[in-house]
Each structure stands twice: as C-alpha cells, then as structure tokens.
Motif scaffolding. Structure first.
Motif, PDB file in Angstrom:
ATOM      1  N   ARG A   1      51.700  40.935  37.576  1.00 45.75           N
ATOM      2  CA  ARG A   1      50.006  41.296  38.038  1.00 45.75           C
ATOM      3  C   ARG A   1      48.925  41.309  36.785  1.00 45.75           C
TER       4      ARG A   1
ATOM      5  N   SER B   1      48.576  37.476  35.417  1.00 46.10           N
ATOM      6  CA  SER B   1      47.663  36.982  36.632  1.00 46.10           C
ATOM      7  C   SER B   1      46.597  36.705  36.066  1.00 46.10           C
ATOM      8  N   ALA B   2      46.071  38.037  35.730  1.00 44.41           N
ATOM      9  CA  ALA B   2      45.066  37.982  35.490  1.00 44.41           C
ATOM     10  C   ALA B   2      44.360  37.641  33.984  1.00 44.41           C
TER      11      ALA B   2
ATOM     12  N   SER C   1      42.072  36.006  39.384  1.00 41.77           N
ATOM     13  CA  SER C   1      43.917  36.497  39.686  1.00 41.77           C
ATOM     14  C   SER C   1      43.485  37.769  41.133  1.00 41.77           C
TER      15      SER C   1
END
Lengths: 401, 401
Positions: free
Chosen positions: A74, A77-78, A93
């Motif tokens: 997570r 991705s961000a 994301s």
C-alpha cells in the motif's frame, strides 16, 4: 495498448528507485496507452514486518499476518502515485480491495477468485495511470488477504487477464530468461521468446525469474508475459503461446537444480501398495518427491530410487524409518544435482536424448537417474560434474551461437 | 461493562511496549467485560511515512498520503492482536473500514459520518477483544481516509459513542489532567473529575492531554472519558458531564499559553465595518484571533487590541500592512503569555475575578488584556511573570491542598 507492468521489491527498494520507476513508467507509455502498474513492497519491508509478528509468536495468526504484510505494498503504491504526479502525470493508487481483487479466505496464501475491473477501467478511461498494491486482495468477509510468495506477479498476471491487457511486463533485476545460468556458462544467451510450458520446466528447475504459479496463470488466461530488467533497456523475454514462436530451436535452455537429494531404497518387498504407502507418507509430511525410478531387483524384490529436496532430507529420514523392516537398505545421497534440458522442439526432433547421453559420456559423467517429458530431459548426476555437464550441453545444442 | 481503550503512539512505541499493552488490556478486563482497543501507529512511524511522501512532493496528494499513513495503525493493531493471542485471549484486528468507520472524503482531515457497529458487536458477542486501527476510516468511494491530528482519540470516542460503551479510556504517557503544569508548579495535583467544558478550556490553553475535537465529540455523544497513563496504575482523570461531579471546586485548573502575541492597532478609524474587515482578512489568511479588546480612543478613533498565535505573527504583519493607512500605529508584542483560570464553580461564586486581580496586583504583575467566559478568566501578562502568576494563583485558589 493496455499494459500491465509489475515492479518488484528491488525495483522499488528505496525512494530513488521509486522515482526511477516513475520515469520508466512514463517513458514506456505512448500517449494513448493505458497503464496499470502493480508494485511490491520496498525490498526488506515485508521481512521487517514479518519479523515483528514473529517476535510475538513463531506461528502468528495468518489473518493478522495479512493485515500487517499488506501494508508494505500500500505504501509503495501511494509513493509511486505521488512520484508520478510530480512528473505531471495523473496517477492514483489502489489497494487490492480498491482494485476489486477478490480472493478466498486462505490467509497468507490466498487464491484470487475474481476481479471486478469496474473502477480500474473507469480510472483508465479518465486518463489515470493506475497503481495497484500487489500481493493482496480481500475475502468475502472484507478482510485483507495476501497471495503468498510471488504474489505481486500473480496480481499483475491476474489483472492483465481480467483487463484483457495486451501485455504484462514483469520488471525485476535480471534481463530475462537465459539459456542457462550465466554464472555457470558466461556464453549463456538471453532468450527472446519462450513458450509457457518451457518456462514452467525451466522455472521449476531453478531459473528463478518467475514462480510457476504466475506462468501457469498467464498460460491459463492467455496473457503475454514479458520478464525484463528495471535497470536496463533490454526488451527482456516474452513468454507466450507456443504458436506465437516462429523459429523454434530444438532446445531452449538448460536448468540446474542443486537442491536434489537421492534416496535409494534397495530390496523393497514387492507387494502391492508398498510404493504408494511410501510416497503417501512422504506426501503427508509435505515432502515433494521429484524423479522416481523403480527397477526390478532379485528375489522378487524391487529397488526404488527417487529425489527429494535436500532441505527436506532429515524429515524424510524420519518418515522412512518406518519402512526399515520392509527394505534391505536405504541410502541417502546429497551429492547429486539435476540437470534439465528443456525445449518444445524436442517433440519434433528425434535424437535429442542420444545427443545428451553421448555428450555426457564423452565427459565421463555418470547418469544416476533419468526422467523425461515431452519437452524435457532431466538427469541426476554427481554434483561435482554439474557445471561441466551444463557447459558441454550448452555448447552441443548451440545455445551460445 | 463495555470498555473502549485507546493506546497512543508512545504506549505502542516498540514491540516490548505492545506486549505491555496486551498485558494491560487483559489486567483491566473483568471476565465478562467486552473490550474494544483502539491503537495509534508506533511512535515515529507516521512521521517516517509522511517523510517518504514529502520526499517526492512538499504538498503530496492527500488521498495518497492517507493510503500511506493509514498503514501504521493497521500494523500496530494486528501486532497487538497477535500479542494478545499468545496470552491465550481471543483477539482480532480491524482496519477502520473493517470496523465500519465511514467518513467524508476530506483526505488527511476527514470527519466521521457514521459507524456501522454490526461486525464489532458480533465479534464482542463471540468473546473477541477487538483491536481497531485508529486514525482512519473509509469514504463512500471505498478509499481510506485519515482523521487528522489526534485522530485515534477521535476514533475511540466515536466508537464508544456508537457502541454505547460504559467508558472510553485514553492511555497516554501522562497520568491525567493536572491543576496546572507540574513543571511550573511542582505542587500541581492530578484532577480526579472534570467537566467537558472545563477540559475544553484547559485543553485549548495548552494542557495537551487531549485535543478539543475529542472532548467536544465526547460531550456531544455523552461519552465518559478517562485519560490515564499506560505506565502507571493511577486511575487518571474522568472527563464527564457537569452533573456527574459532586464536589465542585470553584477553580479546577490554571493553564498557560505562551504562544500568544499581542497586536495593538492604535487610532483605528471608527467607521462601520473596519473591525470586521480586519478580522475578515486575518481569517482568510487562516490566522486565529483569540482575545479581543476594543477601547474608545480620542478624535472618534478606537484602539483595537487582540492576540494571535506567535507562530502566525509574520503572516499577520503582511495581512495588516493593508490597513496601514486606516490606523495611526500598529504595535506587535510577542513577549506576552496568556494565563487562564478555569472552573465551572465560578458560575455560582462571585469574587473570583477580584481575587485574581488582587493576587496579581500583590505580585506587581500588570494585566495587559482580560477576557472572560462563564467558566474561565484569561489574562494576558508579560511572559516573564507567567510562572510567578501561575504559582500564586494556584496557591490562592488552594489547588495544591
């Protein structure tokens, strides 16, 4: 073109590298391409997080482990979305759940059941580069799950299939699939195209570019896979349907597996079901048996030879101790290695086996076991000849030319 | 009893401390109690993650920031669940989404809109200790949001309200609310019970145990709040309805705010709307004005004195430069401090103000500005007398006895 790209842990290993991946994504994208990027956790992050869980419990609750581990992807991705935004791109994301990746509830080794691509399609239509946290999905209870080893590759392949992507590119730190391990044979060549089946045989033999789960899924979904390096411009290796490969060489590659130990059970009572009992017990203990050769012995007894992973040798000894009274002798040999010659061209060419045996005979290398499939010949030999065998075969089959 | 407990970042600052929190949860729980535990990220984690985002962009996309920041609490919640399980408890972690916390889409400063407690109630009925990742929720699009500073406290209070919990305990590294800052007055005493309104006045003055957002929410939802220390057995301070406090002292506490700068606008043209224009421009610039005193000057002009945070002084100078032609002189003074005497008992007791003035006069402390509410008297004085003023008032109002 709709592209799915996946960047592994070393490719996004630190903030600089994430920046480079962002550049790479933009460079590879033509104006009207739609791009979905799947990312792993920053390298080391998953191990760090798992270490936290193991601090409390050597066998932590898999559901809780998934809650912990899924956070790594997570974050990456961000961060990649932010990096792309600073370069003027529209990027967003998505967690596994946001991306519509639904799995069963097998925590830490979940299987993807279906993907709802509604949101990704809408975002792509709006001009977004969509970054998906790999390795994760969500079960029917709404709990986050992870897909096990190589899970981000699986996310990428499954997304490519569900989105009917034109291509799925898996970026790692190697340039693709090689005819053999370049550390053994410096003249090893990168393979431009290879069939799913060949890749499966090479991968299971130790060419650790892609795990078989991902290749099998790509084959099933008909996804064209490319494995290539984040750190070079080389176009990598395309893994595709056999019929997409025009000029089929007889042999595509040679793999080495040094993690094979040989078990020789001599003078096994030749009564029905004894082999099935032995392999049944090994399977119960989760020991995977690879090559198996049964030969007739004397006095109505048989000899049973097979290989198991060296890492499971001690466990196997315990299991097989139960059969001590049914056999004359059990020998264990961990000085062996398996060499596999793989190629779909074998099907249409006779004489491959004899060429293999001839080559090894010339080098005075004794073959302890043989197993074959339509596209593969595997040989168990003394580990000290492994490199020599590979170099000889690599040359004889002209893989270096 | 249904308890909600919240443990802050320092309480779960490392793996040892998470282990201690697990012990603490089990110790505080009677056999039939139902417990929901809200956790923050391990201290330092949120800053580290935010630092990653800021590496790419000084103003990163708030949606992406939320995706990143929310991972910290997820990890802690699952680690605490595992720690509790190793002690034989049934425990399960829930993300904000799993816990049914729905917010608006104001990323990085979202407001909780409603909480669906179905799953938490079911888990509590099944005997689980439910660990909820604080600070986060999910918006109507299914994107993770965070609640801003003090967000985990808010999560806890909101959950306590939605679950109709008997108590909401906020664990930090201080033992509760004190009559004044013990670093200034060593005889400061921990307050056992205090009303929401008193707490609001004390908190906004710098008693940094709880942010006002959480106290306001607790007041609105009628949640009994306790603030106490993870590292001691002290029962802490109960923050509750005024009517729940039997013996009301006249004064509950004295707060100090050193972050107040005084702005004196001398000879402001006394035309309608000028004050509103000045404060309007300050508000536009997001400068919060606290104390305001307007006095009649000469020649039909007025003097306008007010305070603003010292940290916004330079910004205020820029804004007020626009009014240079409408006033005779603007003075700025950042050598001031605000002392506030707070107590609901004031409402029914006359003479508090005169006692305050008398005390300060005796110490020859000049009062520059005064503002009062029903339960508070605030005084702006020279910062060098701040500690003396607090000690004198603390003694006169017998807070040390």
């Amino acid at each position: 073109m709709l592209l799915v790209q996946k960047y592994g842990g070393t490719s996004v290993g630190d903030l600089e590298r994430i920046q480079n991946v962002a550049k790479r994504v933009l460079e590879s994208k033509k104006p009207h391409d739609k791009v979905v990027v799947v990312v792993s956790a920053m390298s080391g992050e998953t191990d760090k997080l798992l270490g936290y869980a193991l601090h409390f419990d050597p066998l932590p609750d898999p559901r809780e482990v998934d809650m912990i581990l899924s956070s790594g992807e997570r974050v990456t991705s961000a961060l990649l979305a932010i990096a792309l935004q600073t370069m003027g791109a529209r990027a967003i994301s998505l967690s596994g759940r946001n991306a519509g990746i639904y799995t069963d509830a097998n925590h830490t080794k979940a299987h993807i059941e279906h993907i709802d691509t509604t949101r990704i399609h809408a975002l792509l239509d709006d001009g977004f580069i969509v970054i998906v946290a790999g390795f994760q999905g969500v079960d029917s209870k709404g709990d986050v799950t992870t897909l096990g080893r190589g899970g981000s590759d699986l996310s990428a392949v499954a997304l490519a299939g569900a989105l009917r992507a034109d291509l799925c590119e898996i970026y790692t730190d190697v340039e693709g699939v090689f005819t053999t391990d370049p550390r053994i044979e410096p003249r090893a060549k990168k393979i431009d195209r290879i069939s799913y089946d060949e890749m499966l045989e090479l991968a299971s033999m130790g060419a650790k570019v892609l795990l078989n789960r991902s290749v099998e899924l790509a084959k099933k979904l008909g996804v064209d896979l490319i494995t290539r390096s984040t750190f070079s411009k080389d176009p990598g290796t395309l893994i595709t349907k056999e019929e997409n490969i025009m000029e089929q060489p007889i042999i595509s590659g040679i793999a080495l597996d040094k993690n094979q130990a040989r078990v020789s059970m001599v003078g096994v009572e030749d009564k029905p079901g004894i082999a099935s009992e032995i392999f049944g017990k090994l399977a119960e203990a989760n020991i995977s048996v690879d090559m198996i050769v049964q030969t007739n012995g004397y006095d109505g007894k048989t000899d049973l030879d097979f290989t198991i992973p060296k890492t499971e040798l001690e466990l196997a000894k315990n299991v097989l101790a139960n059969f001590q009274n049914s056999v004359e002798k059990i020998d264990y040999d961990s000085n062996s290695a398996k060499v596999s010659i793989v190629g779909v061209g074998m099907k249409s060419h006779t004489g491959v086996a004899s060429k293999v045996f001839g080559t090894l005979a010339k080098e005075h290398i004794n073959i302890m076991m043989i197993s074959t499939s339509e596209i593969k010949i595997s040989l168990l030999i003394d580990i000290k000849y492994a490199e020599l065998a590979i170099r000889s075969l690599h040359h004889v089959f002209e893989l270096d030319s």
